[in-house]
Design an enzyme around this catalytic site. Sequence first.
Site, mmCIF file in Angstrom:
data_model
loop_
_atom_site.group_PDB
_atom_site.id
_atom_site.type_symbol
_atom_site.label_atom_id
_atom_site.label_comp_id
_atom_site.label_asym_id
_atom_site.label_seq_id
_atom_site.Cartn_x
_atom_site.Cartn_y
_atom_site.Cartn_z
ATOM 1 N N ARG A 62 -20.810 -21.331 8.943
ATOM 2 C CA ARG A 62 -20.067 -20.300 8.214
ATOM 3 C C ARG A 62 -18.549 -20.501 8.292
ATOM 4 O O ARG A 62 -17.847 -20.482 7.276
ATOM 5 C CB ARG A 62 -20.406 -18.905 8.773
ATOM 6 C CG ARG A 62 -21.689 -18.342 8.266
ATOM 7 C CD ARG A 62 -22.347 -17.493 9.343
ATOM 8 N NE ARG A 62 -22.906 -18.382 10.339
ATOM 9 C CZ ARG A 62 -24.163 -18.787 10.334
ATOM 10 N NH1 ARG A 62 -24.997 -18.287 9.466
ATOM 11 N NH2 ARG A 62 -24.600 -19.660 11.216
ATOM 12 N N THR A 63 -18.017 -20.670 9.507
ATOM 13 C CA THR A 63 -16.562 -20.677 9.678
ATOM 14 C C THR A 63 -15.938 -21.895 9.005
ATOM 15 O O THR A 63 -14.970 -21.779 8.250
ATOM 16 C CB THR A 63 -16.212 -20.645 11.180
ATOM 17 O OG1 THR A 63 -16.952 -19.590 11.791
ATOM 18 C CG2 THR A 63 -14.736 -20.413 11.397
ATOM 19 N N LYS A 90 -14.392 -42.132 21.269
ATOM 20 C CA LYS A 90 -13.943 -43.351 21.962
ATOM 21 C C LYS A 90 -13.049 -43.003 23.148
ATOM 22 O O LYS A 90 -12.382 -43.880 23.704
ATOM 23 C CB LYS A 90 -13.152 -44.245 20.989
ATOM 24 C CG LYS A 90 -13.936 -44.705 19.785
ATOM 25 C CD LYS A 90 -13.014 -45.472 18.841
ATOM 26 C CE LYS A 90 -13.567 -45.524 17.439
ATOM 27 N NZ LYS A 90 -12.555 -45.859 16.448
ATOM 28 N N ARG A 112 -11.709 -25.074 16.148
ATOM 29 C CA ARG A 112 -12.829 -24.528 16.938
ATOM 30 C C ARG A 112 -13.028 -25.447 18.129
ATOM 31 O O ARG A 112 -13.135 -26.672 17.974
ATOM 32 C CB ARG A 112 -14.119 -24.436 16.127
ATOM 33 C CG ARG A 112 -15.294 -24.072 17.032
ATOM 34 C CD ARG A 112 -16.543 -23.709 16.284
ATOM 35 N NE ARG A 112 -16.434 -22.405 15.670
ATOM 36 C CZ ARG A 112 -17.473 -21.731 15.181
ATOM 37 N NH1 ARG A 112 -18.688 -22.256 15.230
ATOM 38 N NH2 ARG A 112 -17.307 -20.543 14.638
ATOM 39 N N HIS A 146 -12.660 -14.956 18.383
ATOM 40 C CA HIS A 146 -13.029 -15.484 17.068
ATOM 41 C C HIS A 146 -12.420 -14.513 16.049
ATOM 42 O O HIS A 146 -13.111 -13.723 15.418
ATOM 43 C CB HIS A 146 -14.557 -15.535 16.953
ATOM 44 C CG HIS A 146 -15.092 -16.339 15.808
ATOM 45 N ND1 HIS A 146 -14.309 -16.775 14.750
ATOM 46 C CD2 HIS A 146 -16.349 -16.785 15.542
ATOM 47 C CE1 HIS A 146 -15.066 -17.454 13.906
ATOM 48 N NE2 HIS A 146 -16.309 -17.473 14.366
HETATM 49 N N1 CP Z 1 -20.230 -16.688 12.869
HETATM 50 C C1 CP Z 1 -19.936 -17.982 13.095
HETATM 51 O O1 CP Z 1 -18.927 -18.314 13.729
HETATM 52 O O2 CP Z 1 -20.828 -18.849 12.549
HETATM 53 P P1 CP Z 1 -20.692 -20.452 12.607
HETATM 54 O O3 CP Z 1 -20.884 -20.871 14.039
HETATM 55 O O4 CP Z 1 -21.788 -20.959 11.677
HETATM 56 O O5 CP Z 1 -19.317 -20.803 12.110
#
Ligand code: CP
Length: 319
Positions: A62-63, A90, A112, A146
């Site tokens: 999603r993100t 590496k 992320r 998040h």
């Molecule tokens: N909600 C969320 O962060 O989903 P993903 O891990 O698929 O990005």
Amino acid sequence: MTGKKSFSHRHVLAMDDLSRDDISLILDTADSLKSISTRAIKKVPTLRGRTVINLFFEPSTRTRMSFEIAAKRLSADTFNFSASTSSTSKGESLIDTVRTLAAMRPDAVVVRHAASGAPAFIAGCFDREFGGAVSVLNGGDGVHEHPSQSLLDLMTVREAKGAISGLKVAIIGDIAHSRVAHSNITGFTRMGAEVRICGPMTMLPPAAEELGAKVFTDPKEAVRGADVVMTLRIQKERLRGSLIPSLREYAACFAVTPELLALADPEVVVMHPGPLNRGVEIDSRVADGPFSLILDQVENGVAVRMALLFLLLGGKEGE
Ligand code: CP
């Protein structure tokens, strides 16, 4: 579009950094950008010539996809970095990786990472070495935050209920290991909602009350009269050892079922950030039922991420 000059942040790293006015500005901006995604031509030239890198060291559907779609709908150029296919495999360090990418002169980097604080570390590096020319957006860091998920959740609730202040929001699941829970406790309380958190004792954070939420171990009590029920998956990738006897027993106590939902407000809405583990934290009759806003959350994720990119990068127009 009004208001972009009022957004004074260079980076979006945590809900904790955003005031109530900041959050309202982001949600209002997302509201006004949302219709772009339902047009025949889903693109405006606002960020033409800007470059956005998605720097993902952990899996995401999603993100990552919605940041990429959001950037493309605003005409930015997007590039995706995946740790498994990069020189990270590496042995290249995080700092050398981000300095290398920054030398390619992106305008924004979405990060992320499994380590809490990694996006803030990268933002500090960019500010020191590249004079604040690169904005960092936290796409989820460890158990910390998040923020774009929390903002899309706030947008979805505000859209469904008209307002956030005064609502009772029950968040059920693995609270201790969930960055979504941490961001949403901050986000919903800052916007005036009552936040209740509920899970097994082993999945509640230490000093949970100090986060500003009411703490429950009985989901029936947490859900009673709630306007919003949000359920979270068990963050297996962050658990050291087993914190519950079995998934079956966990589901028997904590899954959001139609029977549990019957205790909530009759106009309750149900949310889940995904990915879902059906039959564990949520019953399919709830996930696919009339109270579910799960796909609305996904749709609003694109609008919120367009708003964040617009507010962070749009202000640089003409420089
Ligand atoms: N909600 C969320 O962060 O989903 P993903 O891990 O698929 O990005």
